[in-house]
Design an enzyme around this catalytic site. Structure first.
Site, PDB file in Angstrom:
ATOM      1  N   ASP A 111     -18.366  34.018   9.311  1.00  0.00           N
ATOM      2  CA  ASP A 111     -19.908  34.153   9.878  1.00  0.00           C
ATOM      3  C   ASP A 111     -19.462  34.474  11.163  1.00  0.00           C
ATOM      4  OD1 ASP A 111     -22.206  33.252  10.312  1.00  0.00           O
ATOM      5  OD2 ASP A 111     -21.951  31.030  10.423  1.00  0.00           O
ATOM      6  N   TYR A 116     -19.209  24.960   5.260  1.00  0.00           N
ATOM      7  CA  TYR A 116     -20.586  24.566   5.209  1.00  0.00           C
ATOM      8  C   TYR A 116     -21.173  24.024   3.732  1.00  0.00           C
ATOM      9  CZ  TYR A 116     -20.344  28.138   8.885  1.00  0.00           C
ATOM     10  OH  TYR A 116     -20.340  28.978  10.142  1.00  0.00           O
ATOM     11  N   ASP A 143      -7.807  33.284  15.381  1.00  0.00           N
ATOM     12  CA  ASP A 143      -7.819  33.318  17.071  1.00  0.00           C
ATOM     13  C   ASP A 143      -7.220  34.636  17.331  1.00  0.00           C
ATOM     14  OD1 ASP A 143      -5.515  32.181  15.680  1.00  0.00           O
ATOM     15  OD2 ASP A 143      -5.263  30.899  17.564  1.00  0.00           O
ATOM     16  N   LYS A 178      -6.165  30.378   9.192  1.00  0.00           N
ATOM     17  CA  LYS A 178      -5.432  29.532  10.380  1.00  0.00           C
ATOM     18  C   LYS A 178      -4.427  28.649   9.685  1.00  0.00           C
ATOM     19  CE  LYS A 178      -5.775  27.769  14.630  1.00  0.00           C
ATOM     20  NZ  LYS A 178      -5.153  28.497  15.523  1.00  0.00           N
ATOM     21  N   ASP A 206     -20.395  38.668  12.953  1.00  0.00           N
ATOM     22  CA  ASP A 206     -21.382  38.738  14.220  1.00  0.00           C
ATOM     23  C   ASP A 206     -20.643  39.653  15.369  1.00  0.00           C
ATOM     24  OD1 ASP A 206     -23.511  37.540  12.746  1.00  0.00           O
ATOM     25  OD2 ASP A 206     -23.924  36.060  14.424  1.00  0.00           O
TER      26      ASP A 206
END
Ligand code: NAD
Length: 367
Positions: free
Chosen positions: A251, A146, A227, A195, A255
């Site tokens: 992020d 980001y 994942d 990852k 959620d």
């Protein structure tokens, strides 16, 4: 102890939920012999109305000079509010991003806890909800994809977009330290999510986390691919204590974790920097649809105040007393409207925002 707090009530239900959190904090400080002072400042839509911009130097300065900031929520109805006709950098949310940046708040903590009393709201299988879960997502907040360089331009005759995922060792080290420190206040287990089978940034992440871990031999560490983590969160959330991860993965995963608690009005958050300073706010927004009706659930903000006591002031007992009051009020059958499913509404006592605050205050006790 003296607690010097800057308060940002914000927009929508912000002032209502902040008023209840202050009532609870006052009671805790009264009982435990602390002196608390508040300075209220504007940010978000109300600051646009008053000063033409969402964040002023005065607000930044008030936040900087406090021990901690307690915030309600900012923003309005994004379809109808005139705030959203302004340039993006002048909209309410730009105020919060600007404040996070000004205060170098690089660590975002979001607990996801399933209250046994609210397990019907959990969308997972019954046996999962029965087991319960209590985790905390530690998300890196100021680096990664980001914040890396980005561009969209024509390359070889077609539009091509590039986002850059960049992490420095120092950025990984400081968030890893936070995760291990927080784990020591909990069940002493960190799962670091990356990852590393694909990304260089993840391989560096894993290496630095391993190094930091050497200073925390009492804390268990394991690694999980993102994942797999997304899957495990819905398959067996009870396995997680502290989940340490980079910005974008955090992020998404935070959620997902909040969704499985089934109750947005219950979820607190903290954003911390290198010192003991922090910004504490509920995970939900300003809920303009219910603002001014005295029906908002103040518990996420009250629990954010508990996090403030725990992480900025090291007042664990005081934080425990707030969390226990929340458990008791739920056990006693009180619910704000957001916690009432249509099917079981009859078996609970429906209360408004102020009454919920009063009920919590009544239950605060010295533990
Ligand atoms: P929201 O979280 O404000 O509301 C979503 C739904 O949940 C609404 O139906 C609302 O009534 C309900 N809700 C939220 N909090 C509640 C509470 N405490 N008690 C009872 N019900 C509650 O999300 P949204 O509607 O997408 O956003 C509204 C505004 O909030 C937008 O301007 C958005 O940008 C802003 N926002 C701010 C923050 C922040 O300040 N950190 C975070 C998210 C959204």
């Amino acid at each position: 102890m003296k607690l010097n707090i800057t308060v940002i009530p914000g927009d929508g239900i912000g002032p209502e939920i902040i008023a209840e959190a202050k009532k609870v904090l006052d009671k805790v400080c009264d009982l435990y012999g602390h002196e608390i002072s508040y300075k209220e400042v504007l940010m978000g839509g109300c600051s646009i109305d008053a000063y033409g911009k969402p964040l002023t130097d005065e607000t930044i300065e008030a936040a900087r000079s406090a021990d901690a900031v307690l915030m309600g929520s900012i923003g309005g109805n994004t379809q109808t509010s005139p705030w959203y006709k302004l340039e993006p950098h002048l909209r309410p949310e730009a105020g919060l991003l600007g404040l996070r940046k000004a205060l170098s708040l690089f660590a975002n903590l979001r607990p996801a806890y399933l209250y046994p009393e609210l397990k019907e709201a959990c969308p997972l299988k019954e046996e999962m909800a029965d087991r319960g879960f209590d985790m905390l997502i530690m998300r890196e907040l100021t680096g990664g994809l980001y914040f890396g360089e980005r561009s969209t331009k024509e390359v070889d005759g077609e539009m091509t977009a590039v986002d850059t995922l960049i992490y420095k060792e120092s950025e990984i080290r400081r968030i890893a330290i936070k995760a291990f420190e927080v784990a020591r206040k909990r069940r002493k287990s960190v799962i670091s999510v990356d990852k590393a089978n694909v990304l260089d940034s993840s391989r560096l992440w894993r290496k630095v986390v391993e190094e930091v871990r050497k200073d925390y031999p009492d804390v268990e560490l394991s690694h999980m691919l993102v994942d797999n983590c997304a899957m495990q969160l819905v398959r067996d959330p009870a396995q997680f204590d502290v989940v340490l991860t980079e910005n974008m993965f955090g992020d998404i995963l935070s959620d997902e974790a909040s969704m499985i608690t089934g109750s947005i009005g219950m979820l607190p958050s903290a954003s911390l920097n290198d010192s003991s300073f922090g910004l504490y706010e509920p995970s939900h927004g300003s809920a303009p649809d219910i603002a001014g009706k005295d029906i908002a659930n103040p518990i996420a903000t009250v629990l954010s105040a508990a996090m403030m006591l725990r992480y900025s002031f090291n007042l664990d007992k005081e934080a425990d007393s707030i969390e226990e009051a929340v458990r008791q009020v739920l056990r006693d059958g009180y619910r704000t409207v957001d916690l009432l499913g249509a099917a079981d509404a009859g078996s609970f006592k429906k209360v408004g925002c102020k009454e919920m605050g009063d009920l919590l205050v009544e239950r605060i006790a010295v533990l």
